[in-house]
Design a protein around this motif. Structure first.
Motif, PDB file in Angstrom:
ATOM      1  N   ASP A 193      82.846 -80.965  38.587  1.00  0.00           N
ATOM      2  CA  ASP A 193      83.695 -81.434  39.697  1.00  0.00           C
ATOM      3  C   ASP A 193      83.885 -80.334  40.739  1.00  0.00           C
ATOM      4  O   ASP A 193      83.780 -80.575  41.943  1.00  0.00           O
ATOM      5  CB  ASP A 193      85.061 -81.889  39.177  1.00  0.00           C
ATOM      6  CG  ASP A 193      84.979 -83.172  38.380  1.00  0.00           C
ATOM      7  OD1 ASP A 193      83.980 -83.902  38.511  1.00  0.00           O
ATOM      8  OD2 ASP A 193      85.923 -83.440  37.603  1.00  0.00           O
ATOM      9  N   ASP A 194      84.157 -79.122  40.262  1.00  0.00           N
ATOM     10  CA  ASP A 194      84.371 -78.001  41.180  1.00  0.00           C
ATOM     11  C   ASP A 194      84.252 -76.701  40.405  1.00  0.00           C
ATOM     12  O   ASP A 194      85.172 -76.303  39.675  1.00  0.00           O
ATOM     13  CB  ASP A 194      85.744 -78.094  41.851  1.00  0.00           C
ATOM     14  CG  ASP A 194      85.879 -77.134  43.027  1.00  0.00           C
ATOM     15  OD1 ASP A 194      85.218 -76.079  43.023  1.00  0.00           O
ATOM     16  OD2 ASP A 194      86.654 -77.441  43.953  1.00  0.00           O
TER      17      ASP A 194
ATOM     18  N   ALA B 297      78.177 -77.384  42.690  1.00  0.00           N
ATOM     19  CA  ALA B 297      78.492 -77.336  44.119  1.00  0.00           C
ATOM     20  C   ALA B 297      79.063 -75.957  44.421  1.00  0.00           C
ATOM     21  O   ALA B 297      80.272 -75.738  44.422  1.00  0.00           O
ATOM     22  CB  ALA B 297      79.485 -78.441  44.481  1.00  0.00           C
ATOM     23  N   TRP B 298      78.180 -75.006  44.677  1.00  0.00           N
ATOM     24  CA  TRP B 298      78.571 -73.613  44.837  1.00  0.00           C
ATOM     25  C   TRP B 298      79.289 -73.394  46.164  1.00  0.00           C
ATOM     26  O   TRP B 298      79.087 -74.139  47.126  1.00  0.00           O
ATOM     27  CB  TRP B 298      77.325 -72.718  44.800  1.00  0.00           C
ATOM     28  CG  TRP B 298      76.564 -72.760  43.528  1.00  0.00           C
ATOM     29  CD1 TRP B 298      75.362 -73.368  43.302  1.00  0.00           C
ATOM     30  CD2 TRP B 298      76.933 -72.157  42.286  1.00  0.00           C
ATOM     31  NE1 TRP B 298      74.968 -73.185  42.004  1.00  0.00           N
ATOM     32  CE2 TRP B 298      75.904 -72.453  41.346  1.00  0.00           C
ATOM     33  CE3 TRP B 298      78.028 -71.399  41.863  1.00  0.00           C
ATOM     34  CZ2 TRP B 298      75.943 -72.004  40.031  1.00  0.00           C
ATOM     35  CZ3 TRP B 298      78.062 -70.956  40.545  1.00  0.00           C
ATOM     36  CH2 TRP B 298      77.038 -71.261  39.652  1.00  0.00           C
TER      37      TRP B 298
ATOM     38  N   HIS C  99      85.062 -80.638  34.420  1.00  0.00           N
ATOM     39  CA  HIS C  99      85.768 -79.883  35.454  1.00  0.00           C
ATOM     40  C   HIS C  99      84.807 -78.969  36.216  1.00  0.00           C
ATOM     41  O   HIS C  99      84.908 -78.826  37.445  1.00  0.00           O
ATOM     42  CB  HIS C  99      86.873 -79.032  34.827  1.00  0.00           C
ATOM     43  CG  HIS C  99      88.053 -79.819  34.367  1.00  0.00           C
ATOM     44  ND1 HIS C  99      89.026 -79.296  33.530  1.00  0.00           N
ATOM     45  CD2 HIS C  99      88.434 -81.110  34.614  1.00  0.00           C
ATOM     46  CE1 HIS C  99      89.936 -80.208  33.294  1.00  0.00           C
ATOM     47  NE2 HIS C  99      89.594 -81.317  33.941  1.00  0.00           N
ATOM     48  N   LYS C 100      83.877 -78.347  35.503  1.00  0.00           N
ATOM     49  CA  LYS C 100      82.937 -77.438  36.164  1.00  0.00           C
ATOM     50  C   LYS C 100      82.040 -78.189  37.140  1.00  0.00           C
ATOM     51  O   LYS C 100      81.734 -77.696  38.223  1.00  0.00           O
ATOM     52  CB  LYS C 100      82.082 -76.704  35.125  1.00  0.00           C
ATOM     53  CG  LYS C 100      82.856 -75.685  34.303  1.00  0.00           C
ATOM     54  CD  LYS C 100      81.950 -74.619  33.730  1.00  0.00           C
ATOM     55  CE  LYS C 100      80.928 -75.191  32.785  1.00  0.00           C
ATOM     56  NZ  LYS C 100      80.034 -74.140  32.247  1.00  0.00           N
TER      57      LYS C 100
ATOM     58  N   THR D 213      87.130 -74.040  41.006  1.00  0.00           N
ATOM     59  CA  THR D 213      88.532 -74.255  40.609  1.00  0.00           C
ATOM     60  C   THR D 213      88.727 -74.627  39.147  1.00  0.00           C
ATOM     61  O   THR D 213      89.867 -74.818  38.722  1.00  0.00           O
ATOM     62  CB  THR D 213      89.169 -75.353  41.479  1.00  0.00           C
ATOM     63  OG1 THR D 213      88.506 -76.603  41.215  1.00  0.00           O
ATOM     64  CG2 THR D 213      89.061 -75.017  42.952  1.00  0.00           C
ATOM     65  N   TYR D 214      87.651 -74.726  38.349  1.00  0.00           N
ATOM     66  CA  TYR D 214      87.833 -75.236  36.985  1.00  0.00           C
ATOM     67  C   TYR D 214      88.738 -74.345  36.139  1.00  0.00           C
ATOM     68  O   TYR D 214      89.414 -74.822  35.216  1.00  0.00           O
ATOM     69  CB  TYR D 214      86.476 -75.447  36.296  1.00  0.00           C
ATOM     70  CG  TYR D 214      85.808 -74.206  35.754  1.00  0.00           C
ATOM     71  CD1 TYR D 214      86.066 -73.750  34.461  1.00  0.00           C
ATOM     72  CD2 TYR D 214      84.891 -73.488  36.515  1.00  0.00           C
ATOM     73  CE1 TYR D 214      85.446 -72.627  33.953  1.00  0.00           C
ATOM     74  CE2 TYR D 214      84.271 -72.364  36.025  1.00  0.00           C
ATOM     75  CZ  TYR D 214      84.546 -71.935  34.732  1.00  0.00           C
ATOM     76  OH  TYR D 214      83.927 -70.807  34.236  1.00  0.00           O
TER      77      TYR D 214
END
Length: 397
Positions: free
Chosen positions: A356-357, A179-180, A353-354, A360-361
């Motif tokens: 997910d976002d 989700a860039w 995490h990557k 922000t990871y």
């Protein structure tokens, strides 16, 4: 060991994309080196300082490494390696004989350069990720990244962080799929270029100021004879290498080196520092006679079995993590190394995490497997932290 026939390719903004807890050495942790816990995603300068401390911890001095020299040729005859080396300052050459040879030059130094119609006439900046030095160069620019692996992922984020107007990622087979942020998009593969207009497989086009080729690297060992030269892509199980380290020429056009030739660090990588450590220890145990591999026939059989794993894990990052964890643990088991090096749970969490976002990871915190300490969270979020220096990072930690 041979290690150094390459040009450095680590830029100012280059970073290891994973948490430091996935690569720290059990016997010399980040807390040992810095005297305190530090955040989980340090920049390049922090990792370099840590590695230099690790070398000092083992008593390695700069004078122990022959710099300013380049290996020009290797011959192997009757169980002896003849290595010709050039002094780059004087251009004088010397030749020395060795019983064993370790090739540790790495394989991320010779860029793989594809060609697209119109490249030669592109009216903008064109470079490979190998030559990417400073994301600030592209502030306010429209940048095309060709490729869909880790270099494209990281460089696209660096460009967005340092103010690129827009980043387009062009993929060959499938999009990276994160989700860039709004100023990063993905499109199918580039087809041609006219002046500064790039045309893509889906029929879209875009004006581009700079193109960065995130297209990987080629194995390149110009000093090695062809029959002893490793030649493959960036994969987890290279051919001809027992335990991914000891050369046994089983492929067409290759020859055996009687178990006297070793390659280190030639795999695609989730594990890095600890895998390289185990490969070095494994090779040292074999050379010193502390570990005896099976017969050459059995070694070649096991090499073939490992190569069969590669296509089964090619598109599955979790399978790749599991396979490399088993590989590193296998090296440890061979030589009786007792510390458990399995950090697969950290890798799985990091990948989660990557997804997910992706933005922000790097703001997350991990627990050191070897100290049990929880890394502090950096007070400045990664996307707005522009000081990549050692002092700047540690002062905030």
């Amino acid at each position: 060991p041979l290690g150094g026939n390459m040009v450095g390719s680590s830029g100012i903004n280059a970073e290891y994309g994973g948490p430091k807890e996935c690569l720290e050495f059990p016997e010399y942790t980040f807390a040992d080196h810095f005297g305190k816990p530090i955040p989980s995603f340090p920049p390049r300068a922090v990792l370099e300082d840590y590695l230099r401390g690790y070398w000092r911890f083992h008593g390695v001095k700069e004078s122990d490494v022959l710099c300013g020299h380049c290996v020009r040729n290797v011959r192997y005859e009757e169980g002896v390696f003849s290595v010709k080396v050039e002094n780059l300052a004087t251009q004088e050459t010397t030749e020395t004989e060795f019983d064993r040879l370790i090739v540790a030059t790495g394989h991320f130094s010779t860029p793989n350069i594809p060609n697209f119609p119109g490249f030669n006439d592109f009216n903008g900046r064109l470079l490979h990720a190998h030559d990417f030095r400073n994301a600030r160069e592209f502030t306010g620019k429209k940048v095309l990244c060709i490729g869909s692996s880790y270099s494209a992922e990281d460089i696209a984020l660096q460009l967005a962080k340092f103010g690129a107007e827009h980043v387009t990622i062009s993929y060959r087979t499938q999009p990276i799929g994160f989700a860039w942020p709004e100023n990063i998009t993905e499109v199918p593969l580039l087809q041609r270029i006219e002046d500064k207009t790039c045309f893509f497989l889906d029929g879209t086009s875009e004006e581009i100021d700079a193109i960065i080729l995130c297209t990987g690297y080629r194995m390149n060992f110009p000093f090695m004879p062809s029959e002893y030269k490793l030649d493959c892509g960036n994969i987890y199980f290279p051919p001809n290498l027992y335990r991914g380290v000891q050369w046994y020429g089983g492929a067409e056009g290759t020859k055996d080196a009687d178990g006297n030739l070793f390659y280190l660090g030639m795999q695609d990588q989730f594990y890095t520092f600890t895998m390289f450590m185990m490969q070095g220890l494994w090779a040292a145990h074999v050379i010193k006679g502390l570990h005896c591999p099976p017969s050459p026939e059995e070694c070649k059989k096991q090499i073939a079995e490992c190569c069969e794993i590669q296509p089964r894990i090619a598109a599955d990052c979790n399978a790749q993590i599991k396979a490399q964890t088993d590989y590193v643990q296998g090296l440890a088991d061979d030589i009786g190394y007792k510390t458990n090096l399995d950090v697969s749970d950290l890798f799985y969490t990091w990948e989660g995490h990557k997804h997910d976002d992706i933005v922000t990871y790097r703001n997350q915190s991990f627990v050191s497997k070897y100290t049990g300490q929880v890394a502090p969270i950096h007070p400045v979020q990664w996307m707005v932290c522009f000081d990549d220096s050692l002092a700047g990072y540690l002062n905030c930690a």
